[in-house]
Motif scaffolding. Structure first.
Motif, mmCIF file in Angstrom:
data_model
loop_
_atom_site.group_PDB
_atom_site.id
_atom_site.type_symbol
_atom_site.label_atom_id
_atom_site.label_comp_id
_atom_site.label_asym_id
_atom_site.label_seq_id
_atom_site.Cartn_x
_atom_site.Cartn_y
_atom_site.Cartn_z
ATOM 1 N N ASN A 1 3.557 -9.727 -1.540
ATOM 2 C CA ASN A 1 3.436 -8.269 -1.552
ATOM 3 C C ASN A 1 2.595 -7.776 -2.725
ATOM 4 O O ASN A 1 1.707 -6.920 -2.566
ATOM 5 N N ILE A 2 2.871 -8.313 -3.899
ATOM 6 C CA ILE A 2 2.137 -7.902 -5.103
ATOM 7 C C ILE A 2 0.671 -8.320 -4.998
ATOM 8 O O ILE A 2 -0.232 -7.563 -5.377
ATOM 9 N N LYS B 1 -1.098 -8.625 -2.300
ATOM 10 C CA LYS B 1 -1.762 -7.721 -1.367
ATOM 11 C C LYS B 1 -2.099 -6.402 -2.034
ATOM 12 O O LYS B 1 -3.182 -5.836 -1.832
ATOM 13 N N ARG B 2 -1.190 -5.896 -2.840
ATOM 14 C CA ARG B 2 -1.431 -4.619 -3.506
ATOM 15 C C ARG B 2 -2.565 -4.717 -4.526
ATOM 16 O O ARG B 2 -3.281 -3.748 -4.765
ATOM 17 N N THR C 1 5.017 0.084 -10.181
ATOM 18 C CA THR C 1 4.191 1.207 -9.747
ATOM 19 C C THR C 1 2.791 1.220 -10.351
ATOM 20 O O THR C 1 1.874 1.762 -9.747
ATOM 21 N N LEU D 1 1.902 -4.635 -11.922
ATOM 22 C CA LEU D 1 1.588 -5.563 -10.836
ATOM 23 C C LEU D 1 0.884 -6.814 -11.368
ATOM 24 O O LEU D 1 1.169 -7.926 -10.931
ATOM 25 N N ASP E 1 13.124 -6.138 -5.722
ATOM 26 C CA ASP E 1 12.322 -5.145 -5.006
ATOM 27 C C ASP E 1 11.014 -4.900 -5.759
ATOM 28 O O ASP E 1 10.984 -4.193 -6.774
ATOM 29 N N ASP E 2 9.918 -5.468 -5.265
ATOM 30 C CA ASP E 2 8.634 -5.323 -5.955
ATOM 31 C C ASP E 2 8.081 -3.905 -5.853
ATOM 32 O O ASP E 2 7.146 -3.547 -6.580
ATOM 33 N N LYS E 3 8.666 -3.062 -4.988
ATOM 34 C CA LYS E 3 8.199 -1.674 -4.895
ATOM 35 C C LYS E 3 8.521 -0.881 -6.160
ATOM 36 O O LYS E 3 7.996 0.212 -6.372
ATOM 37 N N ARG E 4 9.393 -1.428 -6.994
ATOM 38 C CA ARG E 4 9.695 -0.772 -8.268
ATOM 39 C C ARG E 4 8.518 -0.876 -9.239
ATOM 40 O O ARG E 4 8.504 -0.178 -10.252
ATOM 41 N N LYS F 1 -0.762 -0.581 -12.122
ATOM 42 C CA LYS F 1 -1.565 -1.800 -11.983
ATOM 43 C C LYS F 1 -1.181 -2.821 -13.040
ATOM 44 O O LYS F 1 -1.122 -4.027 -12.762
ATOM 45 N N PRO G 1 7.970 -11.217 -2.903
ATOM 46 C CA PRO G 1 7.312 -10.357 -3.893
ATOM 47 C C PRO G 1 5.933 -10.859 -4.293
ATOM 48 O O PRO G 1 5.036 -10.049 -4.559
#
Length: 302
Positions: free
Chosen positions: A116-117, A119-120, A75, A80, A70-73, A77, A113
């Motif tokens: 997703n990462i 994009k963030r 938080t 990431l 879960d890359d949402k863990r 920069k 991931p």
């Protein structure tokens, strides 16, 4: 008063783009670990060399077995950026494990991931300068100078010093550019004043000249390592991967000879080297390009 106005304008621009007055875009203290939960990524990157050297083991198979984390863990920069570096090393190694047959897709445990990462962070899911160089370094001697002999990468595609230098020299060039960027921003701010404070401009131009000279000195470090010239590096890297793949797959002597003969392979310079062949003898043998002794040693995976 005009100087104060220009200083404020320069600070605002640097702050807007996350540019440090001392480090520029270079991360001053790169994060080195993500924690136990993300250890499957970290551990696998550190094992890439061993996997390539071990007959019968393949990066693609092992990457395919990774859990979907879960890359949402992640938080911060810094987290990431480190995760992007790790996943980029795994992704490039997965896609190009067989250079002649690159993969057109990657498994979800890596793709999800990584995308997703990316994009963030606002960067593409590939190896990029900002994460593989600017946020991927440490000093071997913490008290030593910030110079190439005292720098190493945190993570990479492989452990060779040549590849480390390939990633570290752009870091040094970037850091050397910081005074020039600050001077250019100051010149822009001063030129907007009325009247323009002309006496303040020559020292700033001198700062730019010195910074460009230092950037050239740092870039010249690549020229001291001929293997890192772009064409040689690219061909050598591709040929080395192809050779490793051929040996692991127990390729026929004909295929091995074809691989050995590719331009850019480490021995293709025509300079003989010595290496111990543990498979067929216990003595050091001469290794010549396309030579039978090289074939003999390769067949025994030495």
């Amino acid at each position: 008063e005009g100087s104060m106005e220009s200083d404020k304008a320069v600070e605002d621009v640097m702050s807007q783009f996350g540019f440090s007055p001392d480090w520029g875009f270079v991360e001053e203290s790169p994060l080195e670990q993500l924690g136990e939960y993300f250890s499957p990524w970290t551990d696998l990157v550190l094992e890439l060399d061993d996997i390539r050297d071990e007959p019968g083991t393949y990066i693609r198979e092992i990457v395919s077995q990774l859990p979907l984390l879960d890359d949402k863990r992640l938080t911060t920069k810094a987290e990431l950026q480190l995760a992007h570096t790790l996943l980029s090393c795994l992704g490039q190694s997965y896609v190009h494990e067989e250079p002649s047959h690159p993969c057109s897709s990657i498994p979800p445990s890596l793709a999800v991931p990584w995308v997703n990462i990316s994009k963030r962070l606002g960067i593409p899911p590939i190896i990029v300068h900002s994460t593989i160089s600017l946020n991927n370094w440490r000093k071997t001697d913490p008290e030593g100078p910030f110079s190439l002999p005292n720098l190493t990468t945190l993570y990479s595609l492989e452990s060779s010093r040549d590849l480390e230098v390939f990633f570290l020299v752009p870091l040094l060039v970037e850091l050397a550019s910081v005074p020039a960027v600050k001077a250019i921003l100051t010149l822009q701010a001063l030129s907007s004043l009325s009247p323009v404070p002309w006496p303040l401009l020559p020292p700033l131009l001198a700062d730019i000249t010195r910074a460009v000279g230092e950037m050239r000195l740092q870039l010249a470090l690549l020229a001291r390592r001929p293997k890192l010239l772009l064409q040689v590096f690219s061909h050598r890297r591709g040929a080395t991967l192809a050779l490793n793949a051929a040996v692991r797959s127990r390729a026929s002597p004909v295929r091995l000879l074809n691989v050995i003969g590719r331009p850019g392979l480490a021995v293709a310079s025509g300079q003989p080297t010595a290496r111990r062949c543990t498979g067929c003898c216990n003595t050091l043998q001469r290794r010549e390009p396309r030579g039978p002794k090289l074939l003999r040693c390769l067949l025994h995976n030495s």
